[in-house]
Design an enzyme around this catalytic site. Structure first.
Site, PDB file in Angstrom:
ATOM      1  N   ARG A  89       2.110  -4.474   7.617  1.00 26.18           N
ATOM      2  CA  ARG A  89       1.477  -3.201   6.120  1.00 26.18           C
ATOM      3  C   ARG A  89       2.709  -2.216   5.306  1.00 26.18           C
ATOM      4  O   ARG A  89       2.375  -1.240   7.073  1.00 26.18           O
ATOM      5  CB  ARG A  89       0.302  -2.768   6.673  1.00 26.18           C
ATOM      6  CG  ARG A  89      -0.712  -2.174   5.765  1.00 26.18           C
ATOM      7  CD  ARG A  89      -2.100  -2.119   5.934  1.00 26.18           C
ATOM      8  NE  ARG A  89      -2.509  -1.100   5.076  1.00 26.18           N
ATOM      9  CZ  ARG A  89      -4.044  -1.267   4.367  1.00 26.18           C
ATOM     10  NH1 ARG A  89      -4.376  -2.047   4.661  1.00 26.18           N
ATOM     11  NH2 ARG A  89      -4.061  -0.264   3.507  1.00 26.18           N
TER      12      ARG A  89
ATOM     13  N   SER B  18      -7.993  -4.433   5.559  1.00 25.08           N
ATOM     14  CA  SER B  18      -8.362  -3.976   4.264  1.00 25.08           C
ATOM     15  C   SER B  18      -8.546  -5.038   3.370  1.00 25.08           C
ATOM     16  O   SER B  18      -8.208  -5.922   2.343  1.00 25.08           O
ATOM     17  CB  SER B  18      -7.693  -3.298   3.450  1.00 25.08           C
ATOM     18  OG  SER B  18      -7.229  -1.860   4.027  1.00 25.08           O
TER      19      SER B  18
ATOM     20  N   GLY C  46      -0.242   5.489  -4.262  1.00 24.98           N
ATOM     21  CA  GLY C  46      -0.946   6.708  -4.565  1.00 24.98           C
ATOM     22  C   GLY C  46      -0.106   7.997  -4.193  1.00 24.98           C
ATOM     23  O   GLY C  46       0.136   8.574  -4.427  1.00 24.98           O
TER      24      GLY C  46
ATOM     25  N   ARG D  38      -0.692   9.165 -10.526  1.00 25.44           N
ATOM     26  CA  ARG D  38      -1.443   8.020  -9.430  1.00 25.44           C
ATOM     27  C   ARG D  38      -0.602   6.850 -10.076  1.00 25.44           C
ATOM     28  O   ARG D  38      -0.045   5.471  -9.679  1.00 25.44           O
ATOM     29  CB  ARG D  38      -2.710   7.570  -8.864  1.00 25.44           C
ATOM     30  CG  ARG D  38      -2.951   8.789  -7.503  1.00 25.44           C
ATOM     31  CD  ARG D  38      -4.614   8.420  -7.544  1.00 25.44           C
ATOM     32  NE  ARG D  38      -4.668   6.912  -7.078  1.00 25.44           N
ATOM     33  CZ  ARG D  38      -4.463   6.657  -6.039  1.00 25.44           C
ATOM     34  NH1 ARG D  38      -4.195   7.619  -4.503  1.00 25.44           N
ATOM     35  NH2 ARG D  38      -4.542   5.326  -4.593  1.00 25.44           N
TER      36      ARG D  38
ATOM     37  N   ASP E 147       1.070  -1.747  -0.283  1.00 24.70           N
ATOM     38  CA  ASP E 147      -0.446  -0.334   0.195  1.00 24.70           C
ATOM     39  C   ASP E 147       1.073   1.078  -0.129  1.00 24.70           C
ATOM     40  O   ASP E 147       2.029   0.926   0.879  1.00 24.70           O
ATOM     41  CB  ASP E 147      -0.630  -0.196   1.276  1.00 24.70           C
ATOM     42  CG  ASP E 147      -2.230   1.020   1.409  1.00 24.70           C
ATOM     43  OD1 ASP E 147      -2.362   1.228   0.326  1.00 24.70           O
ATOM     44  OD2 ASP E 147      -2.903   1.561   2.442  1.00 24.70           O
TER      45      ASP E 147
ATOM     46  N   GLU F  22     -13.104  -4.448  -3.477  1.00 27.20           N
ATOM     47  CA  GLU F  22     -12.975  -3.507  -3.150  1.00 27.20           C
ATOM     48  C   GLU F  22     -12.498  -1.671  -4.386  1.00 27.20           C
ATOM     49  O   GLU F  22     -12.975  -0.813  -4.432  1.00 27.20           O
ATOM     50  CB  GLU F  22     -13.123  -2.920  -2.069  1.00 27.20           C
ATOM     51  CG  GLU F  22     -13.765  -3.916  -1.257  1.00 27.20           C
ATOM     52  CD  GLU F  22     -13.259  -5.100  -1.044  1.00 27.20           C
ATOM     53  OE1 GLU F  22     -12.191  -5.218  -0.223  1.00 27.20           O
ATOM     54  OE2 GLU F  22     -13.973  -5.675  -0.727  1.00 27.20           O
ATOM     55  N   ASN F  23     -11.121  -2.494  -4.673  1.00 26.43           N
ATOM     56  CA  ASN F  23     -10.317  -1.190  -5.799  1.00 26.43           C
ATOM     57  C   ASN F  23     -10.780  -1.138  -6.994  1.00 26.43           C
ATOM     58  O   ASN F  23     -10.074  -0.068  -7.532  1.00 26.43           O
ATOM     59  CB  ASN F  23      -9.295  -1.899  -5.562  1.00 26.43           C
ATOM     60  CG  ASN F  23      -7.505  -2.239  -4.746  1.00 26.43           C
ATOM     61  OD1 ASN F  23      -6.943  -3.011  -4.421  1.00 26.43           O
ATOM     62  ND2 ASN F  23      -8.217  -0.986  -3.926  1.00 26.43           N
TER      63      ASN F  23
ATOM     64  N   HIS G 212       1.717   3.337  -9.228  1.00 28.50           N
ATOM     65  CA  HIS G 212       1.368   1.690  -9.467  1.00 28.50           C
ATOM     66  C   HIS G 212       2.879   0.810 -10.110  1.00 28.50           C
ATOM     67  O   HIS G 212       3.017   0.110  -9.845  1.00 28.50           O
ATOM     68  CB  HIS G 212       0.782   1.250  -9.803  1.00 28.50           C
ATOM     69  CG  HIS G 212      -0.855   2.053  -9.313  1.00 28.50           C
ATOM     70  ND1 HIS G 212      -0.734   2.029  -7.711  1.00 28.50           N
ATOM     71  CD2 HIS G 212      -1.932   3.084  -9.470  1.00 28.50           C
ATOM     72  CE1 HIS G 212      -2.048   2.603  -7.090  1.00 28.50           C
ATOM     73  NE2 HIS G 212      -2.533   2.957  -8.203  1.00 28.50           N
TER      74      HIS G 212
HETATM   75  C1  IPE Z   1      -5.336  -2.445   0.212  1.00 24.31           C
HETATM   76  O1  IPE Z   1      -4.762  -1.841   0.198  1.00 24.31           O
HETATM   77  C2  IPE Z   1      -5.647  -3.773  -0.760  1.00 24.31           C
HETATM   78  C3  IPE Z   1      -4.258  -3.644  -1.903  1.00 24.31           C
HETATM   79  C4  IPE Z   1      -2.742  -2.943  -1.056  1.00 24.31           C
HETATM   80  C5  IPE Z   1      -4.292  -4.260  -2.816  1.00 24.31           C
HETATM   81  P1  IPE Z   1      -6.125  -0.447  -0.086  1.00 24.31           P
HETATM   82  O2  IPE Z   1      -5.411   1.336  -0.051  1.00 24.31           O
HETATM   83  O3  IPE Z   1      -7.509  -0.510  -0.870  1.00 24.31           O
HETATM   84  O4  IPE Z   1      -6.214  -0.130   1.230  1.00 24.31           O
HETATM   85  P2  IPE Z   1      -7.699   1.054   1.849  1.00 24.31           P
HETATM   86  O5  IPE Z   1      -8.738   1.288   1.356  1.00 24.31           O
HETATM   87  O6  IPE Z   1      -6.661   2.018   2.535  1.00 24.31           O
HETATM   88  O7  IPE Z   1      -8.408   0.034   3.282  1.00 24.31           O
HETATM   89  C1  IPE Z   2      -2.013   0.505  -3.456  1.00 24.78           C
HETATM   90  O1  IPE Z   2      -1.822   1.724  -3.233  1.00 24.78           O
HETATM   91  C2  IPE Z   2      -1.910  -0.361  -5.051  1.00 24.78           C
HETATM   92  C3  IPE Z   2      -3.325  -0.468  -4.511  1.00 24.78           C
HETATM   93  C4  IPE Z   2      -4.312  -0.626  -3.911  1.00 24.78           C
HETATM   94  C5  IPE Z   2      -3.848  -1.195  -6.502  1.00 24.78           C
HETATM   95  P1  IPE Z   2      -2.375   2.729  -3.450  1.00 24.78           P
HETATM   96  O2  IPE Z   2      -2.914   2.800  -4.421  1.00 24.78           O
HETATM   97  O3  IPE Z   2      -3.717   2.327  -2.750  1.00 24.78           O
HETATM   98  O4  IPE Z   2      -1.930   3.946  -2.757  1.00 24.78           O
HETATM   99  P2  IPE Z   2      -2.612   5.291  -1.294  1.00 24.78           P
HETATM  100  O5  IPE Z   2      -3.319   4.044  -0.596  1.00 24.78           O
HETATM  101  O6  IPE Z   2      -3.679   5.705  -2.226  1.00 24.78           O
HETATM  102  O7  IPE Z   2      -1.273   5.687  -1.059  1.00 24.78           O
HETATM  103 MG    MG Z   3      -4.459   1.743  -0.349  1.00 21.60          MG
END
Ligand code: IPE
Ligand code: IPE
Ligand code: MG
Length: 248
Positions: free
Chosen positions: A196, A204, A31, A41, A28, A75-76, A45
Site C-alpha cells: 500500500r 480498505s 488525490g 484530483r 492509493d 465505497e469509491n 488519477h
Molecule cells: C482504497 O483507497 C481503494 C483504492 C485504492 C481503489 P481509498 O482512498 O478509497 O481508501 P480509504 O478511503 O483511504 O480507506
Molecule cells: C486512489 O487514490 C485512487 C482511487 C481510490 C480511485 P485516491 O483518490 O484515494 O488518492 P488520495 O488517497 O485521496 O490521495
Molecule cells: Mg485514497
C-alpha cells in the site's frame, strides 16, 4: 538470468530473492499527489493510471505470476460525481491503450468486482479485454473495479446458500476451500504480498478473505510517484519477512 536494479546506493539482485507468486497493490494517493501540485484530483488519477501500466508490465517482466491492482472500491462511489465520472472516462481510455501493451507481454487480464454497475460501453470493453486475453500464457493481472472484499463474501454466501436451498450442496461440505472457490479469485493463490503506497495503515476492504496471511508493506510514497525501484524495495522487505502461518 540475474536482474540487477540500482537503487540509490544499494543493488537489489532479484535473482537472489524469493519472489512472491501473487502481489496485491492498493493504488492509493492520486488525490494527494495532485493536491501537492495544485492540480485537480483527476490529474492525479491520470498519472496513477499511467503508472499502473508501467508497474504491471514490470511485474510481468520480472516473473510475478499474479498481480492484483485495486483501482476502484465499492465505497469509491461516495466521491463527488465529477471525480467518479473522470475516473470512468480514464478507465475507458487506459483500458484501450493498455490492451495493446498487455498483448505484447502476454498478460491475461481479469476483472474482479461487480462490473455490472459500469456503463454499457465500459462493460463491453471489460468483456472484450477478458475475452481477448484469456488464452495468453503470461502473468495474470486482476483489475479490481467496483470491488469490495465484503461484497465479494456476500456474493459467495448467496451462491452457496442457493446451492444448499436447491439441494445440490450438503451443508457439511461447506469449508474454506469451497468459500475460496466462490470468490472472484477462484483457482488463484492468495496474495503473498500486499503493497500500500501513500502511507495509510489499512487495507480498505481489499481481499478480506484472501489476505488472511498476506505480508503487508506500507510505503510512504504516493501512487503516481511509485517507481519500479520502490517495487523492488517492497520485494526486498517481503523477502526478509518470516512467514509462520501460525506455526513456529
Ligand atoms: C482504497 O483507497 C481503494 C483504492 C485504492 C481503489 P481509498 O482512498 O478509497 O481508501 P480509504 O478511503 O483511504 O480507506
Ligand atoms: C486512489 O487514490 C485512487 C482511487 C481510490 C480511485 P485516491 O483518490 O484515494 O488518492 P488520495 O488517497 O485521496 O490521495
Ligand atoms: Mg485514497
Amino acid at each position: 538470468m540475474a536482474i540487477f536494479k540500482q537503487k540509490n546506493n544499494s543493488v537489489v539482485d532479484l535473482s537472489k530473492i524469493e519472489l512472491p507468486k501473487h502481489v496485491g497493490i492498493i493504488m492509493d494517493g492520486n488525490g494527494r499527489w495532485a493536491k501537492k501540485r495544485g492540480l485537480p484530483r483527476s490529474a492525479g488519477h491520470s498519472m496513477g493510471a499511467q503508472n499502473f501500466r508501467t508497474i504491471a508490465r514490470y511485474c510481468s517482466n520480472i516473473g510475478i505470476k499474479y498481480l492484483t491492482v485495486y483501482a476502484f472500491s465499492t465505497e469509491n462511489w461516495k466521491r463527488p460525481m465529477e471525480e467518479v465520472s473522470a475516473l470512468m472516462k480514464l478507465f475507458k481510455s487506459y483500458l484501450i491503450e493498455a490492451l495493446t501493451d498487455f498483448k505484447d507481454d502476454s498478460i491475461v487480464v481479469k476483472f474482479i468486482g461487480d462490473t455490472t454497475a459500469f456503463n454499457p460501453e465500459l462493460q463491453e470493453l471489460i468483456e472484450r479485454t477478458e475475452r481477448e486475453s484469456a488464452n495468453r500464457d503470461g502473468m495474470v493481472l486482476n483489475i479490481a473495479m467496483n470491488y469490495g472484499g465484503r461484497d465479494e463474501l456476500v456474493r459467495a454466501t448467496k451462491n452457496i446458500a442457493q446451492q444448499v436451498k436447491d439441494g445440490v450442496l450438503d451443508i457439511d461440505k461447506i469449508d474454506e476451500q469451497l468459500i475460496s472457490d466462490n470468490l472472484y479469485t477462484k483457482g488463484q493463490p492468495d496474495p503473498d504480498l500486499i503493497i500500500r503506497p501513500s502511507g495509510e495503515y489499512r487495507t480498505s476492504n481489499f481481499m478480506v478473505w484472501q489476505a488472511a496471511y498476506s505480508e503487508l508493506v506500507i510505503m510512504d510514497i504516493l501512487w503516481p510517484d511509485f517507481s519500479t525501484n520502490d517495487f523492488d524495495n517492497a520485494l526486498e522487505i517481503y523477502s526478509q519477512r518470516n512467514r509462520r502461518f501460525g506455526g513456529i
